[in-house]
Design a protein around this motif. Structure first.
Motif, short mmCIF file in Angstrom:
data_model
loop_
_atom_site.label_atom_id
_atom_site.label_comp_id
_atom_site.label_asym_id
_atom_site.label_seq_id
_atom_site.Cartn_x
_atom_site.Cartn_y
_atom_site.Cartn_z
N UNK A 25 -23.28 -27.36 -11.87
CA UNK A 25 -24.17 -27.78 -10.76
C UNK A 25 -23.58 -27.36 -9.42
N UNK A 26 -23.23 -26.08 -9.32
CA UNK A 26 -22.60 -25.56 -8.10
C UNK A 26 -23.66 -25.04 -7.14
N UNK A 27 -23.37 -25.14 -5.82
CA UNK A 27 -24.17 -24.47 -4.80
C UNK A 27 -23.26 -24.13 -3.63
N UNK A 44 -27.28 -20.66 5.49
CA UNK A 44 -28.14 -20.65 4.31
C UNK A 44 -27.45 -21.39 3.19
N UNK A 45 -28.24 -21.82 2.21
CA UNK A 45 -27.71 -22.53 1.06
C UNK A 45 -28.32 -21.90 -0.18
N UNK A 46 -27.48 -21.69 -1.20
CA UNK A 46 -27.96 -21.04 -2.41
C UNK A 46 -27.24 -21.62 -3.62
N UNK A 47 -27.91 -21.51 -4.76
CA UNK A 47 -27.35 -22.03 -6.01
C UNK A 47 -26.37 -21.03 -6.61
N UNK A 85 -15.72 -30.77 -3.80
CA UNK A 85 -15.64 -29.65 -2.85
C UNK A 85 -14.41 -28.80 -3.18
N UNK A 86 -14.61 -27.50 -3.12
CA UNK A 86 -13.51 -26.57 -3.38
C UNK A 86 -12.74 -26.31 -2.09
N UNK A 87 -11.41 -26.43 -2.14
CA UNK A 87 -10.59 -26.21 -0.95
C UNK A 87 -10.54 -24.76 -0.56
N UNK A 88 -10.23 -24.50 0.74
CA UNK A 88 -10.16 -23.12 1.23
C UNK A 88 -8.78 -22.51 1.03
N UNK A 89 -7.74 -23.36 1.03
CA UNK A 89 -6.39 -22.83 0.90
C UNK A 89 -5.89 -22.96 -0.53
N UNK A 94 -18.82 -22.76 1.92
CA UNK A 94 -18.32 -23.95 1.25
C UNK A 94 -18.96 -24.04 -0.13
N UNK A 95 -18.09 -24.12 -1.17
CA UNK A 95 -18.57 -24.30 -2.52
C UNK A 95 -18.51 -25.78 -2.87
#
Length: 588
Positions: free
Chosen positions: A272-274, A260-263, A218-222, A283-284
């Motif tokens: 393999x990101x979404x 919604x969720x998208x690739x 998971x990519x952080x927001x800060x 959220x990435x």
């Protein structure tokens, strides 16, 4: 399943465990403890006076379940809100009932695994008391458990178990289900850790509503750095933890109908990101491979769609569908059984009608046999009489021969005429016998004709009866058309056979009538022949009259001449003639 129904199932287990003698009643002191514990785990203010007021007239004896339900609904369930830990509630009810019912000696699973199976049982069991789980739900649970353990489902083994189950009953209690799994009937070859992991996975899916879980980046927001987290998907949220032991929760991704969720394409060295877009933030996430990525995108999109439509989680909806299907099947089975009973009743009515028809045919056959017996009896009586007549005629002839032999020495000159007279007399006897036989044949033919007419009348009545039954059968309901069609064909064949038999009887009657006319003709010829021979005998008897000197006494004159026979002989002949004259009239 609503919150109240879910809570009632667990409370029922606890109440049943307190009912030691299985009388349906629990003492007031135990109900006080149970009520206090329920209020504590469900965050409800406890009113200790309310229970006393509710059962103020029964301070000494036990309290029934029906008497406790109004109190439970009014003071506990009506006040409950979905703001408590359901696991603590289930643990409390489990502790009360497991202490009495769980046999830990022969189980290959831990108490925690048994508790999870108990929770799964409460989710899958039927909504009626006492609580049981039916065969379809047992198979559903065992299939999921086998898949979670990475094993292959063996249909033949479950079919054998289902046959054993059907011989005893078609359902299991929660403790029987725990024994089934805990004793390794369907987990042979699996170690305890694998079985425990499988039970936990099924428990999380069915009870905790965990649709999917696993490690992802998971990519952080800060800081915008990538960190590995353990993600856990539920119908309305995606929670992520530091590790899979779920001890330290790092955050939630709250889902709703607007998400919604998208690739995403690969970037920053991540593949393999979404992206999960929510109303406030996005959220990435990076999956381990393309398959995992696609699975997560698909299952998150499914949750969003269900939230948008207001539908429950897939396993809840699947349970409702299975329950509705069982209810439909049960209704169809009841309707089929009702239809079978109606068809059986109609079949019994048809059997009774056929039995009545068979009895009528047997009675008609018995009547025909009785008529045949009477005819044979009459024929035997006539034959006996005929034999008696022949014997009498034979005796008379012997007497006459003896008398003629005695007179032959005295009447040598008349020997030839006497022989001719005897010959004529024999012919007369034959003519009389032919006449008698002709009359008997006439009587036999007449009785045969009468019997044939009676049989024809009976067959016509039977034909009309069969035709009437056929008309009634045709007027039956359309639902029984096929069965009545087969019956109608059988009756038509019977009607055709009866028509052929009637035609045969008519032909036999016609033949009997022709035979009767022939016999009448023979009788007329025999009568004419007899009359002719009588005339000839009378003529010849007049020729052999003896010429003797007249006697002073009055003489007997016969058609053979005066004093041809003695007075005893004439008396015997007169009696014989009277008998012959009266007999034909009596026989007719």
């Amino acid at each position: 399943m609503g919150l109240r129904d879910e809570l009632l199932k667990a409370i029922w287990h606890a109440f049943t465990a307190l009912d030691v003698d299985k009388s349906g009643k629990v003492s007031k002191s135990q109900l006080k403890v149970l009520s206090h514990n329920l209020c504590t785990v469900m965050n409800i203010p406890h009113d200790p006076v309310a229970l006393e007021e509710h059962f103020k007239d029964d301070d000494e004896g036990p309290v029934s379940n029906q008497g406790y339900m109004p109190y439970l609904n009014r003071f506990i369930l009506d006040k409950v809100q979905d703001n408590f830990d359901r696991m603590n509630f289930n643990r409390m009810c489990w502790t009360l009932c497991a202490r009495k019912n769980l046999n830990r000696n022969h189980l290959l699973i831990s108490d925690d695994d048994a508790f999870k199976i108990w929770c799964i049982f409460n989710f899958l069991c039927e909504d009626r008391y006492p609580l049981v789980i039916v065969t379809e739900e047992i198979e559903y649970f065992l299939r999921k458990l086998t898949d979670a353990m990475g094993g292959s489902w063996t249909e033949e083994r479950f079919e054998e178990y289902k046959l054993q189950l059907n011989r005893k009953q078609q359902c299991l209690t929660t403790w029987e289900l725990i024994d089934l799994v805990g004793m390794g009937h369907f987990t042979k070859g699996m170690d305890r850790q694998t079985v425990a992991m499988g039970i936990t996975e099924v428990f999380q899916e069915l009870i905790m509503d965990v649709l999917k879980q696993g490690y992802m980046m998971k990519k952080g927001h800060k800081r915008k750095n990538w960190t590995e987290r353990w993600f856990l998907l539920q119908p309305s949220s995606v929670s992520y933890y530091v590790s899979e032991d779920l001890t330290e929760k790092k955050g939630d991704i709250l889902l709703d109908g607007n998400c919604c969720v998208e690739s995403l394409p690969d970037k920053e060295g991540k593949k393999c990101l979404f992206l999960v877009k929510c109303s406030d933030k996005s959220f990435e996430i990076s999956a381990s491979d393309k398959k995992k990525k696609q699975e997560w995108i698909q299952v998150i999109q499914t949750c969003i769609t269900l939230l948008k439509l207001g539908r429950p989680a897939p396993h809840h909806e699947a349970r409702l569908k299975r329950k509705e299907q069982r209810q439909r099947q049960q209704a169809e089975q009841e309707e089929l059984e009702l239809r079978m009973r109606e068809l059986q009743t109609a079949n019994e009515n048809k059997q009774r009608e056929l039995e009545a028809m068979r009895r009528k045919l047997e009675e008609a056959a018995a009547s025909a046999a009785e008529e045949e017996r009477k005819r044979l009896q009459t024929q035997s009586e006539l034959e006996g009489r005929y034999r008696i007549d022949l014997e009498k005629e034979k005796m008379v002839r012997q007497q006459m021969e003896e008398q003629v032999a005695q007179k032959s020495s005295e009447l040598e000159q008349y020997l030839q005429r006497v022989r001719e007279l005897e010959d004529m007399y024999h012919r007369l006897q034959e003519a009389l016998e032919e006449e008698k036989q002709a009359r008997q044949d006439e009587e036999t033919v007449r009785k045969l004709q009468a019997r044939l007419l009676e049989e024809e009348a009976a067959k016509r009545a039977e034909l009309e009866q069969i035709h009437l039954h056929q008309q009634r059968a045709i007027s039956q309901t359309e639902a029984e058309k096929q069965e009545l069609e087969r019956e109608r064909l059988a009756k038509e064949s019977a009607l055709q056979a009866a028509m052929q038999q009637l035609e045969q009887l008519e032909n036999e009657r016609q033949g009997a009538l022709e035979q009767y006319q022939e016999v009448m003709k023979k009788l007329q010829d025999a009568t004419n022949n007899t009359k002719s021979w009588k005339d000839k005998v009378a003529h010849h008897e007049g020729l052999i009259r003896l010429i003797q000197p007249g006697s002073k006494a009055p003489q007997k004159i016969t058609n053979w001449g005066p004093a041809a026979f003695t007075e005893a002989e004439l008396t015997l002949r007169e009696k014989d003639w009277q008998d012959k004259k009266n007999r034909p009239a009596h026989s007719q």
